[in-house]
Design a protein around this motif. Structure first.
Motif, PDB file in Angstrom:
ATOM      1  N   SER A  89       0.825  -1.207   0.000  1.00 59.13           N
ATOM      2  CA  SER A  89       0.000   0.000   0.000  1.00 59.13           C
ATOM      3  C   SER A  89       0.862   1.261   0.000  1.00 59.13           C
ATOM      4  CB  SER A  89      -0.923   0.008   1.225  1.00 59.13           C
ATOM      5  OG  SER A  89      -0.152  -0.019   2.410  1.00 59.13           O
ATOM      6  N   ALA A  90       2.152   1.131   0.293  1.00 54.19           N
ATOM      7  CA  ALA A  90       3.058   2.287   0.310  1.00 54.19           C
ATOM      8  C   ALA A  90       3.584   2.560  -1.100  1.00 54.19           C
ATOM      9  CB  ALA A  90       4.228   2.010   1.250  1.00 54.19           C
ATOM     10  N   ASP A  91       4.055   3.790  -1.308  1.00 51.40           N
ATOM     11  CA  ASP A  91       4.594   4.191  -2.603  1.00 51.40           C
ATOM     12  C   ASP A  91       6.109   4.015  -2.681  1.00 51.40           C
ATOM     13  OD1 ASP A  91       2.080   4.924  -3.470  1.00 51.40           O
ATOM     14  OD2 ASP A  91       2.333   7.023  -2.878  1.00 51.40           O
ATOM     15  N   TYR A  92       6.697   3.405  -1.683  1.00 54.25           N
ATOM     16  CA  TYR A  92       8.139   3.198  -1.657  1.00 54.25           C
ATOM     17  C   TYR A  92       8.451   1.890  -0.951  1.00 54.25           C
ATOM     18  CZ  TYR A  92       8.295   4.193   3.320  1.00 54.25           C
ATOM     19  OH  TYR A  92       8.115   4.130   4.671  1.00 54.25           O
ATOM     20  N   ALA A  93       9.694   1.450  -1.102  1.00 51.51           N
ATOM     21  CA  ALA A  93      10.191   0.281  -0.374  1.00 51.51           C
ATOM     22  C   ALA A  93      11.535   0.663   0.235  1.00 51.51           C
ATOM     23  CB  ALA A  93      10.370  -0.903  -1.327  1.00 51.51           C
ATOM     24  N   GLU A  94      12.016  -0.160   1.146  1.00 47.34           N
ATOM     25  CA  GLU A  94      13.338   0.048   1.711  1.00 47.34           C
ATOM     26  C   GLU A  94      14.343  -0.630   0.795  1.00 47.34           C
ATOM     27  OE1 GLU A  94      10.829  -1.467   3.539  1.00 47.34           O
ATOM     28  OE2 GLU A  94      10.203   0.410   4.448  1.00 47.34           O
ATOM     29  N   LEU A  95      15.428   0.060   0.479  1.00 41.95           N
ATOM     30  CA  LEU A  95      16.444  -0.487  -0.404  1.00 41.95           C
ATOM     31  C   LEU A  95      17.083  -1.722   0.223  1.00 41.95           C
ATOM     32  CD1 LEU A  95      17.878   0.108  -3.124  1.00 41.95           C
ATOM     33  CD2 LEU A  95      19.694   1.146  -1.744  1.00 41.95           C
ATOM     34  N   THR A  96      17.119  -2.796  -0.532  1.00 38.20           N
ATOM     35  CA  THR A  96      17.823  -4.017  -0.134  1.00 38.20           C
ATOM     36  C   THR A  96      18.602  -4.514  -1.349  1.00 38.20           C
ATOM     37  OG1 THR A  96      16.095  -5.570  -0.807  1.00 38.20           O
ATOM     38  CG2 THR A  96      15.941  -4.675   1.450  1.00 38.20           C
ATOM     39  N   GLY A  97      19.415  -5.519  -1.149  1.00 36.20           N
ATOM     40  CA  GLY A  97      20.218  -6.069  -2.223  1.00 36.20           C
ATOM     41  C   GLY A  97      19.417  -6.593  -3.389  1.00 36.20           C
ATOM     42  N   ARG A  98      18.187  -7.009  -3.151  1.00 35.45           N
ATOM     43  CA  ARG A  98      17.423  -7.578  -4.271  1.00 35.45           C
ATOM     44  C   ARG A  98      16.992  -6.528  -5.288  1.00 35.45           C
ATOM     45  NH1 ARG A  98      13.151  -7.852  -0.272  1.00 35.45           N
ATOM     46  NH2 ARG A  98      11.313  -6.843  -1.125  1.00 35.45           N
ATOM     47  N   PHE A  99      17.116  -5.250  -4.926  1.00 32.98           N
ATOM     48  CA  PHE A  99      16.760  -4.175  -5.845  1.00 32.98           C
ATOM     49  C   PHE A  99      17.971  -3.556  -6.545  1.00 32.98           C
ATOM     50  CE2 PHE A  99      13.301  -3.506  -2.516  1.00 32.98           C
ATOM     51  CZ  PHE A  99      12.351  -4.224  -3.222  1.00 32.98           C
ATOM     52  N   VAL A 100      19.184  -4.045  -6.268  1.00 33.03           N
ATOM     53  CA  VAL A 100      20.386  -3.341  -6.714  1.00 33.03           C
ATOM     54  C   VAL A 100      21.393  -4.288  -7.363  1.00 33.03           C
ATOM     55  CG1 VAL A 100      22.315  -1.884  -5.970  1.00 33.03           C
ATOM     56  CG2 VAL A 100      20.141  -1.726  -4.786  1.00 33.03           C
ATOM     57  N   GLU A 101      21.982  -3.828  -8.463  1.00 34.40           N
ATOM     58  CA  GLU A 101      23.164  -4.467  -9.029  1.00 34.40           C
ATOM     59  C   GLU A 101      24.248  -3.394  -9.096  1.00 34.40           C
ATOM     60  OE1 GLU A 101      22.005  -6.233 -12.760  1.00 34.40           O
ATOM     61  OE2 GLU A 101      21.077  -7.936 -11.743  1.00 34.40           O
ATOM     62  N   VAL A 102      25.474  -3.781  -8.793  1.00 28.22           N
ATOM     63  CA  VAL A 102      26.576  -2.820  -8.707  1.00 28.22           C
ATOM     64  C   VAL A 102      27.790  -3.383  -9.428  1.00 28.22           C
ATOM     65  CG1 VAL A 102      28.114  -1.558  -7.146  1.00 28.22           C
ATOM     66  CG2 VAL A 102      25.758  -2.038  -6.438  1.00 28.22           C
ATOM     67  N   GLU A 103      28.500  -2.503 -10.116  1.00 26.99           N
ATOM     68  CA  GLU A 103      29.822  -2.811 -10.641  1.00 26.99           C
ATOM     69  C   GLU A 103      30.767  -1.738 -10.118  1.00 26.99           C
ATOM     70  OE1 GLU A 103      29.594  -3.048 -14.882  1.00 26.99           O
ATOM     71  OE2 GLU A 103      28.410  -4.891 -14.825  1.00 26.99           O
ATOM     72  N   MET A 104      31.978  -2.153  -9.736  1.00 26.11           N
ATOM     73  CA  MET A 104      32.933  -1.220  -9.163  1.00 26.11           C
ATOM     74  C   MET A 104      34.332  -1.574  -9.643  1.00 26.11           C
ATOM     75  SD  MET A 104      33.632  -0.449  -5.105  1.00 26.11           S
ATOM     76  CE  MET A 104      31.948  -0.868  -4.766  1.00 26.11           C
ATOM     77  N   VAL A 105      35.147  -0.541  -9.868  1.00 21.88           N
ATOM     78  CA  VAL A 105      36.548  -0.736 -10.235  1.00 21.88           C
ATOM     79  C   VAL A 105      37.404   0.001  -9.208  1.00 21.88           C
ATOM     80  CG1 VAL A 105      38.326  -0.362 -11.980  1.00 21.88           C
ATOM     81  CG2 VAL A 105      35.980  -0.927 -12.682  1.00 21.88           C
ATOM     82  N   VAL A 106      38.359  -0.720  -8.638  1.00 19.30           N
ATOM     83  CA  VAL A 106      39.306  -0.160  -7.687  1.00 19.30           C
ATOM     84  C   VAL A 106      40.700  -0.326  -8.271  1.00 19.30           C
ATOM     85  CG1 VAL A 106      40.337  -0.485  -5.397  1.00 19.30           C
ATOM     86  CG2 VAL A 106      37.856  -0.592  -5.673  1.00 19.30           C
ATOM     87  N   MET A 148      22.263 -10.507  -6.810  1.00 14.87           N
ATOM     88  CA  MET A 148      21.645 -11.505  -5.946  1.00 14.87           C
ATOM     89  C   MET A 148      22.107 -12.910  -6.334  1.00 14.87           C
ATOM     90  SD  MET A 148      19.967  -9.923  -3.657  1.00 14.87           S
ATOM     91  CE  MET A 148      18.972 -11.191  -2.898  1.00 14.87           C
ATOM     92  N   ASP A 149      22.385 -13.694  -5.328  1.00 18.15           N
ATOM     93  CA  ASP A 149      22.716 -15.108  -5.469  1.00 18.15           C
ATOM     94  C   ASP A 149      21.710 -15.831  -4.581  1.00 18.15           C
ATOM     95  OD1 ASP A 149      23.807 -17.617  -5.701  1.00 18.15           O
ATOM     96  OD2 ASP A 149      25.716 -17.123  -4.751  1.00 18.15           O
ATOM     97  N   GLY A 150      20.599 -16.248  -5.175  1.00 17.72           N
ATOM     98  CA  GLY A 150      19.500 -16.772  -4.363  1.00 17.72           C
ATOM     99  C   GLY A 150      18.891 -15.617  -3.593  1.00 17.72           C
ATOM    100  N   ASP A 151      18.924 -15.684  -2.275  1.00 12.35           N
ATOM    101  CA  ASP A 151      18.369 -14.600  -1.466  1.00 12.35           C
ATOM    102  C   ASP A 151      19.460 -13.775  -0.782  1.00 12.35           C
ATOM    103  OD1 ASP A 151      19.222 -16.439   0.398  1.00 12.35           O
ATOM    104  OD2 ASP A 151      17.358 -16.486   1.534  1.00 12.35           O
TER     105      ASP A 151
END
Length: 116
Positions: free
Chosen positions: A71-88, A101-104
C-alpha cells in the motif's frame, strides 16, 4: 606475513562494498527516486580513495513489482533491488567487482584482478 598488493586491492574493494551496502540499505526508494539514489550512491563511493568507478543499477522492474503488492509508494532499499559494478585501482592493481543476488543473498564478487 605482509599482504600482497593484489590482496590489498581486493581489501579496498571490500571496504567500498561494505560502505555502499550498509550505508544505503534501508533507504526509502521508489521508481521516481531510483535515478537520483543511484547517482548519490555512485558519487558517495567514488569519493573514497582508489575507487576508479562505480555503477549502481536500481532494478526498477523488481522494485515496481514489490510496490504493486504494497500500500506504500516506496520500499526500503535491499540487495534484491540493486546491481553494482565497481573498479578499484591500487598501486598498479585493478580490481573489477560486482554485486548481484545469489538466491536470497546479495553476493559481492571479485570478477577480475589485473596487475600492472
Amino acid at each position: 606475513m605482509e599482504p600482497t598488493t593484489p590482496q590489498e586491492a581486493c581489501f579496498e574493494a571490500g571496504i567500498k562494498f561494505g560502505t555502499l551496502y550498509h550505508q544505503f540499505a534501508g533507504t526509502p526508494v521508489s521508481p521516481d527516486s531510483a535515478d537520483s539514489l543511484e547517482r548519490a550512491m555512485e558519487e558517495a563511493i567514488e569519493n573514497q580513495p582508489f575507487c576508479e568507478s562505480v555503477t549502481v543499477d536500481i532494478l526498477e522492474e523488481v522494485l515496481a513489482a514489490e510496490l504493486a503488492e504494497r500500500s506504500a509508494d516506496y520500499a526500503e532499499l535491499t540487495g534484491r533491488f540493486v546491481e553494482v559494478e565497481m573498479v578499484v585501482a591500487y598501486e598498479g592493481c585493478t580490481v573489477r567487482t560486482s554485486m548481484a543476488m545469489d538466491g536470497d543473498y546479495p553476493r559481492m564478487s571479485v570478477d577480475e584482478l589485473r596487475e600492472g
